[in-house]
Design a protein around this motif. Structure first.
Motif, mmCIF file in Angstrom:
data_model
loop_
_atom_site.group_PDB
_atom_site.id
_atom_site.type_symbol
_atom_site.label_atom_id
_atom_site.label_comp_id
_atom_site.label_asym_id
_atom_site.label_seq_id
_atom_site.Cartn_x
_atom_site.Cartn_y
_atom_site.Cartn_z
ATOM 1 N N ASN A 1 0.967 -1.496 0.118
ATOM 2 C CA ASN A 1 -0.205 0.501 -0.096
ATOM 3 C C ASN A 1 0.555 1.282 -0.156
ATOM 4 N N PRO A 2 0.958 1.627 -1.140
ATOM 5 C CA PRO A 2 1.589 3.415 -1.264
ATOM 6 C C PRO A 2 0.694 4.069 -0.131
ATOM 7 N N HIS A 3 -0.293 4.113 0.061
ATOM 8 C CA HIS A 3 -0.909 5.117 0.961
ATOM 9 C C HIS A 3 -0.954 4.561 2.378
ATOM 10 N N LYS A 4 0.051 3.613 2.153
ATOM 11 C CA LYS A 4 0.621 3.589 4.365
ATOM 12 C C LYS A 4 1.958 3.961 4.123
ATOM 13 N N TRP A 5 2.635 3.958 3.329
ATOM 14 C CA TRP A 5 4.296 4.553 3.524
ATOM 15 C C TRP A 5 4.694 5.380 2.657
ATOM 16 N N LEU A 6 3.747 5.938 1.444
ATOM 17 C CA LEU A 6 5.122 6.450 0.108
ATOM 18 C C LEU A 6 4.418 7.703 -0.238
ATOM 19 N N LYS B 1 -2.331 10.679 -9.150
ATOM 20 C CA LYS B 1 -1.816 11.106 -7.331
ATOM 21 C C LYS B 1 -0.296 10.040 -7.357
ATOM 22 N N LEU B 2 -0.319 9.230 -8.172
ATOM 23 C CA LEU B 2 1.115 7.968 -7.691
ATOM 24 C C LEU B 2 1.784 8.704 -8.880
ATOM 25 N N TRP B 3 1.604 9.024 -9.766
ATOM 26 C CA TRP B 3 2.157 9.674 -11.272
ATOM 27 C C TRP B 3 3.296 11.576 -10.195
ATOM 28 N N PHE B 4 2.400 11.720 -10.201
ATOM 29 C CA PHE B 4 2.247 13.388 -9.144
ATOM 30 C C PHE B 4 3.139 12.854 -8.117
ATOM 31 N N VAL B 5 3.334 12.227 -6.610
ATOM 32 C CA VAL B 5 4.014 11.846 -6.233
ATOM 33 C C VAL B 5 5.603 10.795 -7.156
ATOM 34 N N LEU B 6 5.511 10.501 -7.632
ATOM 35 C CA LEU B 6 6.504 9.753 -7.861
ATOM 36 C C LEU B 6 7.542 10.790 -8.221
ATOM 37 N N ARG B 7 6.965 11.416 -9.337
ATOM 38 C CA ARG B 7 7.481 12.591 -10.037
ATOM 39 C C ARG B 7 8.392 13.582 -9.432
ATOM 40 N N MET B 8 7.487 14.281 -8.580
ATOM 41 C CA MET B 8 8.088 15.308 -7.371
ATOM 42 C C MET B 8 8.672 14.877 -6.381
ATOM 43 N N TYR B 9 8.624 13.651 -6.231
ATOM 44 C CA TYR B 9 9.793 13.631 -5.070
ATOM 45 C C TYR B 9 11.188 13.043 -5.274
ATOM 46 N N GLY B 10 10.853 12.055 -6.584
ATOM 47 C CA GLY B 10 12.068 11.081 -7.528
ATOM 48 C C GLY B 10 11.939 9.591 -6.505
ATOM 49 N N VAL B 11 12.715 9.028 -6.675
ATOM 50 C CA VAL B 11 12.947 7.948 -6.224
ATOM 51 C C VAL B 11 14.168 8.133 -5.076
ATOM 52 N N LYS B 12 14.961 8.956 -5.035
ATOM 53 C CA LYS B 12 15.721 9.108 -4.148
ATOM 54 C C LYS B 12 14.880 9.851 -2.905
ATOM 55 N N GLY B 13 14.495 10.707 -2.602
ATOM 56 C CA GLY B 13 13.084 11.483 -1.988
ATOM 57 C C GLY B 13 12.121 10.447 -1.084
ATOM 58 N N LEU B 14 12.099 9.790 -2.085
ATOM 59 C CA LEU B 14 11.297 8.520 -0.748
ATOM 60 C C LEU B 14 12.299 7.767 -0.307
ATOM 61 N N GLN B 15 13.010 7.251 -1.098
ATOM 62 C CA GLN B 15 13.726 6.488 -0.034
ATOM 63 C C GLN B 15 14.440 7.458 0.848
ATOM 64 N N GLU B 16 14.805 8.810 0.860
ATOM 65 C CA GLU B 16 15.251 8.875 2.298
ATOM 66 C C GLU B 16 14.160 9.862 3.701
ATOM 67 N N TYR B 17 12.563 9.401 2.363
ATOM 68 C CA TYR B 17 11.459 9.641 3.552
ATOM 69 C C TYR B 17 11.339 8.105 4.347
ATOM 70 N N ILE B 18 11.892 7.389 3.793
ATOM 71 C CA ILE B 18 11.556 5.723 4.341
ATOM 72 C C ILE B 18 12.542 5.945 5.470
ATOM 73 N N ARG B 19 14.172 5.906 5.088
ATOM 74 C CA ARG B 19 15.072 5.920 6.060
ATOM 75 C C ARG B 19 15.284 6.472 7.163
ATOM 76 N N LYS B 20 14.525 7.580 7.121
ATOM 77 C CA LYS B 20 14.507 8.950 7.668
ATOM 78 C C LYS B 20 13.683 8.415 8.952
ATOM 79 N N HIS B 21 12.443 7.600 8.792
ATOM 80 C CA HIS B 21 11.841 6.816 9.573
ATOM 81 C C HIS B 21 12.496 6.058 10.188
ATOM 82 N N ILE B 22 13.029 4.798 9.185
ATOM 83 C CA ILE B 22 13.659 3.907 9.966
ATOM 84 C C ILE B 22 14.488 4.113 11.079
ATOM 85 N N ARG B 23 15.696 5.094 10.949
ATOM 86 C CA ARG B 23 16.254 5.900 11.725
ATOM 87 C C ARG B 23 15.394 6.096 13.272
#
Length: 398
Positions: A300-305, A345-367
């Motif tokens: 679910n991208p609507h849970k953590w992406l 909304k998936l298109w908007f988010v993936l383009r405006m955050y980019g893979v690197k931005g989303l990866q950092e978002y996940i990594r911050k939460h795990i830290r």
């Protein structure tokens, strides 16, 4: 309301939403209202004459907000992160404005095709095997569901139909009802309740496979249950593996379970509803090893992406298994190419955050989760109940 007033009121609403989110920490997280609080605050029936936008707008704070649980509040510690973002909200506005009803490709080609491409994008981000992607000529592909519960149900029904047809071809003397009575689905004793509910809706038996002391299902546990049931004349047909269980974020052993399911011709569905978003980070992709054995996969991208509800991504190796399971008006098509242009909304988010931005978002939460784990371990009153793998920390009083 004409276009001129829509422009004016639309700007006011955007300002209201932006203010709400920027100051959300000042609101009480959980409402202190009692059940039935709302009915006395509104009229018994709809108004005969139109009311002004101002009247409706002021009732948001007066009537609606007192009964809202503020999921985005930094003081809300329950369930899962309420994924949302301004790009996703803007995409939802566009979705509502277009008002697409995409029940077929011709009804709205962009609606159908963007969803297919976005699920390929997302599938590549988590490094799914090529078989799960639609590509130009692939047999697989992804579609957007409303929830992981829907994905599990769709997979189970497709597996049921596929198994019934196969058994009938081998043993034509058996009726569909006789086969149905022997079918058995399986899931971990840690699996989400939606798996049991899917079996209930699908009118088939379901059995829990016991997990080990790490709350994980291994191959030997599944094989033991399968051998017992086959000896009793039952027909195992579906297994739901979980990556990131709801209770403690444990991970079933796909590399052990997958080969067993493939050998026994059992449909393996993987429910990674919460944890799946983390697989966009290479350092967590090992948790997905064994997905190549699965028939379907969901998260679910609507849970953590950062994509607001609802956007549950589901992939299958063979689209024909789904399409063939739902005749005439396929449920597969009804769910994924109708109602709303959710892939925007998936298109908007993936383009405006980019893979690197989303990866950092996940990594911050795990830290942050590991920092919290460290704090818990410093307090003698508590103990950690399960290994902290991603963002969930399970602890209890000693």
């Amino acid at each position: 309301m004409d276009a001129a007033e829509f422009r004016k009121r639309g700007k006011e609403m955007v300002d209201y939403v932006a203010d709400y989110l920027e100051k959300i920490e000042k609101r009480q997280v959980f409402p202190d209202v009692e059940p039935g609080y709302l009915r006395p605050l509104i009229a018994d029936c709809a108004p005969q004459d139109p009311e002004s936008f101002e009247d409706v707008f002021k009732d948001i704070e007066k009537i609606i907000m007192p009964g809202v649980t503020h999921w985005h509040s930094p003081y809300f510690f329950a369930y899962f992160p309420a994924a949302s973002s301004f790009p996703a909200l803007l995409a939802d506005m566009l979705c509502g404005g277009i008002g697409c009803v995409g029940f077929s490709w011709a009804a709205s080609p962009a609606c159908t095709e963007l969803e297919t491409v976005m699920l390929d994008w997302l599938g590549k981000m988590v490094n799914l095997p090529e078989e799960f992607l639609a590509g130009k000529d692939g047999q697989g592909g992804g579609v957007i569901q409303g929830s992981a519960s829907e994905a599990t149900l769709i997979a189970l029904l497709a597996a049921r139909t596929k198994t019934i047809r196969q058994v009938q071809s081998e043993r034509p003397e058996l009726t569909e009802a006789e086969i149905m009575g022997r079918l058995v689905a399986y899931a971990s004793d840690q699996a989400h309740s939606s798996v049991e509910r899917a079996a209930l809706i699908g009118a088939v038996k379901i059995k829990n496979v016991p997990s080990d002391d790490t709350f994980t299902v291994c191959g030997s546990a599944l094989k033991k249950v399968l051998d017992e049931d086959k000896a009793a004349g039952l027909i195992p047909f579906f297994f739901c593996a979980t990556l990131g269980t709801t209770s403690c974020c444990s991970f079933d052993k796909l590399l052990e379970l997958g080969p067993i399911c493939n050998k026994e011709n059992i449909w393996m569905h993987i429910d990674a509803a919460y944890a799946g978003s983390a697989f966009i980070c290479p350092e967590f992709r090992h948790l997905l090893n064994g997905v190549e054995f699965a028939d379907s996969f969901n998260f679910n991208p609507h849970k953590w992406l950062l994509v607001n509800f609802d956007c549950s991504a589901m992939w299958v190796k063979k689209r024909s298994d789904l399409i063939g399971a739902f005749k005439l008006e396929p449920l597969y098509l009804q769910h994924h190419h109708q109602e709303r242009f959710r892939s925007l909304k998936l298109w908007f988010v993936l383009r405006m955050y980019g893979v690197k931005g989303l990866q950092e978002y996940i990594r911050k939460h795990i830290r942050l989760s590991h920092q919290f784990e460290h704090l818990i371990l410093q307090d003698e009153r508590f103990e950690i109940c399960a290994e902290v793998v991603l963002g969930l920390v399970c602890f209890r009083l000693k």
